[in-house]
Design a protein around this motif. Structure first.
Motif, PDB file in Angstrom:
ATOM      1  N   GLY A  16       0.811  -1.220   0.000  1.00 26.27           N
ATOM      2  CA  GLY A  16       0.000   0.000   0.000  1.00 26.27           C
ATOM      3  C   GLY A  16       0.840   1.264   0.000  1.00 26.27           C
ATOM      4  N   SER A  19       0.669   3.198  -3.301  1.00 25.76           N
ATOM      5  CA  SER A  19      -0.648   3.846  -3.442  1.00 25.76           C
ATOM      6  C   SER A  19      -0.748   5.068  -2.547  1.00 25.76           C
ATOM      7  N   ARG A  20      -0.165   4.965  -1.347  1.00 28.68           N
ATOM      8  CA  ARG A  20      -0.184   6.112  -0.426  1.00 28.68           C
ATOM      9  C   ARG A  20       0.574   7.291  -1.020  1.00 28.68           C
ATOM     10  N   LYS A  23      -1.351   8.791  -3.923  1.00 28.29           N
ATOM     11  CA  LYS A  23      -2.492   9.547  -3.394  1.00 28.29           C
ATOM     12  C   LYS A  23      -2.029  10.902  -2.852  1.00 28.29           C
ATOM     13  N   SER A  40      -7.520   6.101  -6.020  1.00 27.72           N
ATOM     14  CA  SER A  40      -7.005   5.519  -4.764  1.00 27.72           C
ATOM     15  C   SER A  40      -7.453   4.078  -4.612  1.00 27.72           C
ATOM     16  N   TYR A  44      -4.806   0.890  -5.058  1.00 28.67           N
ATOM     17  CA  TYR A  44      -4.553   0.063  -3.882  1.00 28.67           C
ATOM     18  C   TYR A  44      -4.863  -1.406  -4.182  1.00 28.67           C
TER      19      TYR A  44
END
Ligand SMILES: Nc1ncnc2c1ncn2[C@@H]1O[C@H](COP(=O)(O)OP(=O)(O)O)[C@@H](O)[C@H]1O
Ligand code: SF4
Ligand code: SF4
Ligand SMILES: [Mg+2]
Lengths: 135, 387
Positions: A16, A19-20, A23, A40, A44
């Motif tokens: 993750g 993805s963080r 984002k 998002s 993820y």
């Protein structure tokens, strides 16, 4: 703008992180929140698939001047034998371990397809290549 | 809106504790002056608590100057006030003392909170997806400013204190009424017109409880106000009491925990929950900055008083509580321009040490880089690079 992230097989601890970061970057660029929400969720799901199903690979994030986001997920196998079946909501081959981490509901690919503006997946035993765009 | 937290420069020794503690990086110090960026500030009180010289303050209204401005004055008291008191009689005595400050009426709004508390649980079970309660102004600002993708998950309810003020206006139509909100926290202060210029509110003046407390204490005697509280409203103010484990409702307190949860919700990782009640303060509203006792004991006080809260619950129409919240977004440049700006920031960031020490007067190296690109400071501000 382009950024590439490496994702390792079975690395649950950092799952993750890419993805963080994506984002966060998009928030700093003040992208439309409605689009960011779809990005998002899809990003993820796809990142987790790389961790729990593939031998590992990369995520490429691209953003063009018109604000269109392109995400590419490229792994090195083992591939998806029957894509149509894999896309079916609820279908999952997730390991017991992955399920213990709360993954493997079998909704990921279906979810991604619903979130993305365009969705393309190719797979062979040498790897799965997934491309999504968002606008 | 006018700046809420203000800085009284006198005794500030630029210790940078405020800017290091701010959860939204809203603070910077340039030329020894502390600046709070109102567009980033979520009015959480963290910096005020951290400041060792107590020079960060929120100014409220002064009743000695404002009471004569209106013919008739009503004061709204926060439900969490109960947590500071040992008995319900004492609460009624405090309310009477508040009245004696010069108000014509003292009103509570736990009945409205109770209604919305039940409504939130009911509605979140019926409607699809996860919902967020909208009672903590600081949490709402956190969502608006840092988690905009979840803004449409906030329940569309107005603040109970705001609804109460609106109802008072309706009831006393034709009269020249001044409405005061006595506040337990910084977040609630920001809702009022005075001194913050929040034009759309029905609340005219914000007062902090601790500001009037010494006066109330002097006026307090055996006389009691005939005020009743509703137990559901009381429950909704306390983190521990909100919801019920048999329902898909969870309670989260503190900004850090709230942020972790919001992060997960953004990835759609919370699957079995219908409603999240989030509070910026420890133990919910009873942890408000302006309450004089503490939320540890406060929680116990409230639990022992709850059976005496026999007031009826409010019965509201949708017109009373529904609010169509709009995100407060500024004029945006094109994506191309934003990317050029972002690239410049990253370029400068690459040349900075990235220790995030804060000595430059910015919360971290990225904030400094942004400050440089925005023309606020130059790269000489970096103390580490200079050496
Ligand atoms: N990158 C991948 N490599 C190999 N197999 C994959 C990959 N992504 C998805 N799959 C296969 O597709 C199935 C469905 O994926 P998904 O819809 O995300 O559900 P889940 O991840 O919960 O199993 C997976 O169980 C797996 O068999
Ligand atoms: S915390 Fe901030 S305002 Fe308070 S003394 Fe330190 S630098 Fe000054
Ligand atoms: S009140 Fe909170 S958000 Fe505002 S400047 Fe202080 S610490 Fe930052
Ligand atoms: Mg999956």
């Amino acid at each position: 703008m382009k950024k590439v992230y490496t994702v390792l097989k079975d690395n649950y601890e950092d799952a993750g992180q890419a993805s963080r970061d994506i984002k966060m970057t998009l928030k700093m660029l003040e992208i439309n929140p409605k689009v960011l929400k779809r990005i998002s969720i899809a990003c993820y799901e796809a990142e987790i698939n790389l961790v729990i199903h593939s031998n590992g690979g990369t995520i490429t994030f691209e953003l063009d001047d018109d604000g269109i986001v392109k995400l590419s997920f490229d792994d090195t196998g083992p591939g998806i034998e029957n894509i149509e079946l894999a896309m079916t909501p609820g279908y999952s081959t997730a390991s017991k371990e992955a399920r213990e981490f709360g993954f493997g509901a079998g909704m990921g690919l279906d979810n991604m397809k619903n979130c993305a503006s365009t969705f393309d997946i190719q797979s062979s035993k040498d790897g799965t290549h997934l491309r999504m765009t968002f606008q | 809106m006018k700046p809420v937290v203000s800085w009284l420069e006198k005794k500030c020794y630029n210790c940078i504790k405020c800017l290091k503690s701010c959860p939204t990086d809203a603070i910077s110090i340039v030329n020894h002056e502390v600046n709070i960026d109102e567009s980033q500030c979520i009015h959480c009180d963290v910096c005020m608590k951290e400041c060792p010289s107590r020079v960060l303050k929120v100014q409220g209204a002064h009743i000695s100057e404002t009471l004569h401005e209106h013919e008739y004055n009503v004061v709204l008291i926060p439900t969490s006030l109960l947590s500071d008191l040992k008995s319900f009689e004492e609460f009624q005595e405090i309310c009477q003392a508040i009245l004696k400050l010069g108000f014509d009426e003292v009103e509570q709004y736990s009945d409205i909170e109770g209604f919305l508390y039940k409504k939130a649980i009911e509605e979140s079970q019926q409607k699809e997806g996860i919902w967020l309660t909208s009672f903590c102004p600081t949490i709402n600002e956190l969502i608006e400013k840092k988690y905009p993708t979840l803004f449409d998950r906030l329940l569309p309810y107005d603040y109970p204190v705001e609804i109460a003020a609106k109802k008072i206006r309706e009831r006393l139509k034709g009269k020249d009424v001044g409405i005061y909100s006595l506040c337990e926290c910084v977040g609630k202060m920001t809702l009022a017109k005075e001194p913050f210029g929040n034009k759309t509110s029905h609340i005219d003046y914000a007062l902090s409880i601790s500001h009037v407390f010494p006066k109330i204490n002097k006026l307090k005697n055996q006389e009691k106000a005939s005020i009743q509280m509703n137990k559901y409203g009381v429950k909704s103010n306390v983190e521990d009491l909100f919801g019920n484990r048999s329902l898909s409702v969870i309670r989260v307190e503190g900004l850090n925990q709230s942020k972790s949860l919001l992060d997960l919700i953004e990835f759609d990782r919370i699957q079995h929950v219908d409603l999240v009640a989030m509070y910026a303060c420890y133990q919910g509203c009873i942890g408000g900055y302006y309450l004089w006792s503490n939320p540890f004991e406060g929680c116990y006080n409230i639990e022992s008083l709850i059976d005496e809260c026999v007031g009826e619950i409010a019965c509201l129409d949708e017109d009373d509580y529904f609010i169509n919240r709009q995100m407060n977004r500024q004029e945006m440049k094109s994506m191309k321009e934003r990317m050029v700006w972002f690239d410049k920031v990253n370029e400068i960031l690459e040349t900075l040490p990235q220790y995030d020490c804060g000595a430059c007067g910015f919360a971290n190296c990225r904030s400094l880089a942004q400050g440089i690109v925005n023309g606020k400071v130059d790269i000489q501000s970096c103390r580490v690079k200079k050496r």
